[in-house]
Design an enzyme around this catalytic site. Structure first.
Site, PDB file in Angstrom:
ATOM      1  N   ASP A  64      10.198  52.270  17.123  1.00  0.00           N
ATOM      2  CA  ASP A  64      11.283  52.031  18.083  1.00  0.00           C
ATOM      3  C   ASP A  64      11.473  50.544  18.386  1.00  0.00           C
ATOM      4  OD1 ASP A  64       8.691  52.537  19.329  1.00  0.00           O
ATOM      5  OD2 ASP A  64       9.692  52.389  21.268  1.00  0.00           O
ATOM      6  N   HIS A  65      10.607  49.697  17.848  1.00  0.00           N
ATOM      7  CA  HIS A  65      10.724  48.261  18.109  1.00  0.00           C
ATOM      8  C   HIS A  65      11.176  47.451  16.896  1.00  0.00           C
ATOM      9  CE1 HIS A  65       8.903  48.222  22.204  1.00  0.00           C
ATOM     10  NE2 HIS A  65       8.600  49.431  21.790  1.00  0.00           N
TER      11      HIS A  65
END
Lengths: 302, 302
Positions: A64-65
């Site tokens: 998610d980063h």
């Protein structure tokens, strides 16, 4: 300088919050902190030009980063980018960047370089630096301090006039560090310039449980962008997964004397983030939970 | 059966059109064709449950067709998926799937298997098959035919009653292939069942210039989902990059006698896709350019 919250969601995006990505615009340059999936579309919906991104700082290697990076790199390529792009992150970032460039078939026509940072490493930019600090997550993770260079002191117009300096080119010369003639002799910059002023300091926690590295980094920050995955009633869960609560973030902001606090990485369980906001504001009133695409001017706190 | 257009954009997404992804829902099962970046969020905004996706068919290895897969796989994992997921695509798909699973740090708790297909390969599902055909793009590319199995013929109630079959369990027995007693002796299914009916046929072109594989595949299709990157005034550009125009798609739909044509992979240069729609409808009236998240029931054409 302004900050745009491209994505403010937690580990899994929701229809309202994309995975995390934060753009800091300094003059013509844009620095991106984290780059969750969908960041390129969020950039298109914002006023931030994605072609101006010079550097990307990843906090850690959870999807998610960073999963927005391959698509962003390829779209920059499609639009004819020629300027190099530097990707920074914890150990393994150089290797991961290379893996992203080898995923699928495309013909990269500009340079993309991945760099591994260790806590304390400083990356210099034009008039600023970005320094990594150790965060505490379930995997190796960094946070970042963006620090604008010291600004020159204020020019004291009244003092200069009182010393007999003639308004015009002589004023500019003093500001630029040169001496000029006054009524009673030579006037030096030291006589008319105030003390140097601190530059703007923006701190981004990345994903982290409360920790010393972050504590030290955010002393006196103008802006603290802090993860607040859950409210304090889920503190045990937060700790188990290396995260912070809204209360953690607010207490840190208060202790460290930051000027404003922005909470991000909001778990999908909070469709309405009011519980987090209320919890934080009860401790630190200058707290904001931005929505995706919200943009704020960043100023040096008085 | 219904079809949901999760993403309908070209090589680079726009604020209106996400990169391409098409979900075909057959009873409780969902098959995904291509999976551009952002597909997981598009799924969340649609009525299609992403946990029900059993198989993903990639047409080729350009980023706009598969970069949503790593995030989708990881979010399925986050939500506790245990059922295996199969990813199919042209040569190199097994290797690329493995590379996607090695990107970043996460702990996969279900099986994800990549499979290389060659044109003509058929993948069987419950009551249907998906067959790959050769497309013509700048890189190895496939298109797909979804073919529902033959359906049994219609049961002729009046004929059965005329033969003295008593309404009730005997009717069911005949439909299931058994013999029953009538007034004048044994009644067999052949005496009361019409001829078997064709199943639904849905064809997806992927990215392709006009080519024989596609031409053959879409004969008699109920639904043809065809890329139409640009209008025919840019035909040279389309060919250079292995793409089709709206006119190409419409002419094929007309020649092949398909029932309805849906145009996707619309270039970002067409904020308003009317020029493409008008061009196609002038040749093939049953043309639709879906917006992202539009959903349509798929029926066997009469």
């Amino acid at each position: 300088m302004d900050i745009t919250f491209l994505g403010t969601g937690g580990s899994v995006p929701t229809t309202k919050r994309s995975t995390v990505a934060i753009a800091l615009r300094i003059g013509p340059e844009v620095i991106l902190f984290d780059c969750g999936e969908g960041t390129q579309r969020q950039l298109m919906a914002s006023s931030v030009s994605f072609m101006r991104i010079s550097r990307v700082f990843l906090t850690h290697h959870h999807g998610d980063h960073f999963l927005g990076l391959p698509g962003l790199i390829q779209s920059m390529n499609f639009y004819g980018r020629s300027a190099p792009l530097d990707v920074y992150g914890p150990s393994g970032t150089a290797k991961m960047t290379k893996a992203m460039l080898e995923l699928g078939i495309f013909d990269l026509r500009y340079e993309v370089d991945g760099h591994d940072l260790t806590p304390g490493d400083e990356v210099r930019g034009e008039g600023h630096s970005v320094t990594a600090f150790q965060a505490e997550h379930t995997v190796p993770a960094l946070g970042y301090v963006f620090q604008e260079d010291q600004r020159p002191g204020r020019f004291d117009v009244e003092r200069a006039l009182a010393l007999g300096v003639v308004e015009g080119p002589s004023f500019a010369r003093l500001v630029e560090g040169g001496n000029v003639k006054g009524r009673g002799g030579i006037v030096t910059p030291a006589m008319v310039m105030g003390p140097p002023r601190k530059g703007i300091r923006v701190v981004y926690s990345g994903d982290t449980a409360p920790c010393q590295g972050l504590e030290r980094a955010c002393q006196g920050a103008d802006v603290l962008v802090h993860e607040a995955t859950v409210a304090s009633e889920l503190e045990d869960k937060a700790r188990e997964f290396g995260h912070s609560t809204a209360r953690d973030a607010a207490e840190l902001a208060k202790r460290a004397g930051v000027a404003s606090l922005y909470l991000v990485h909001i778990s999908g369980r909070y469709e309405d983030p009011s519980p987090l906001l209320e919890e934080a504001r009860g401790i630190f009133p200058s707290t904001i939970i931005p929505n995706d695409l919200d943009s704020f001017v960043v100023r040096r706190a008085l």
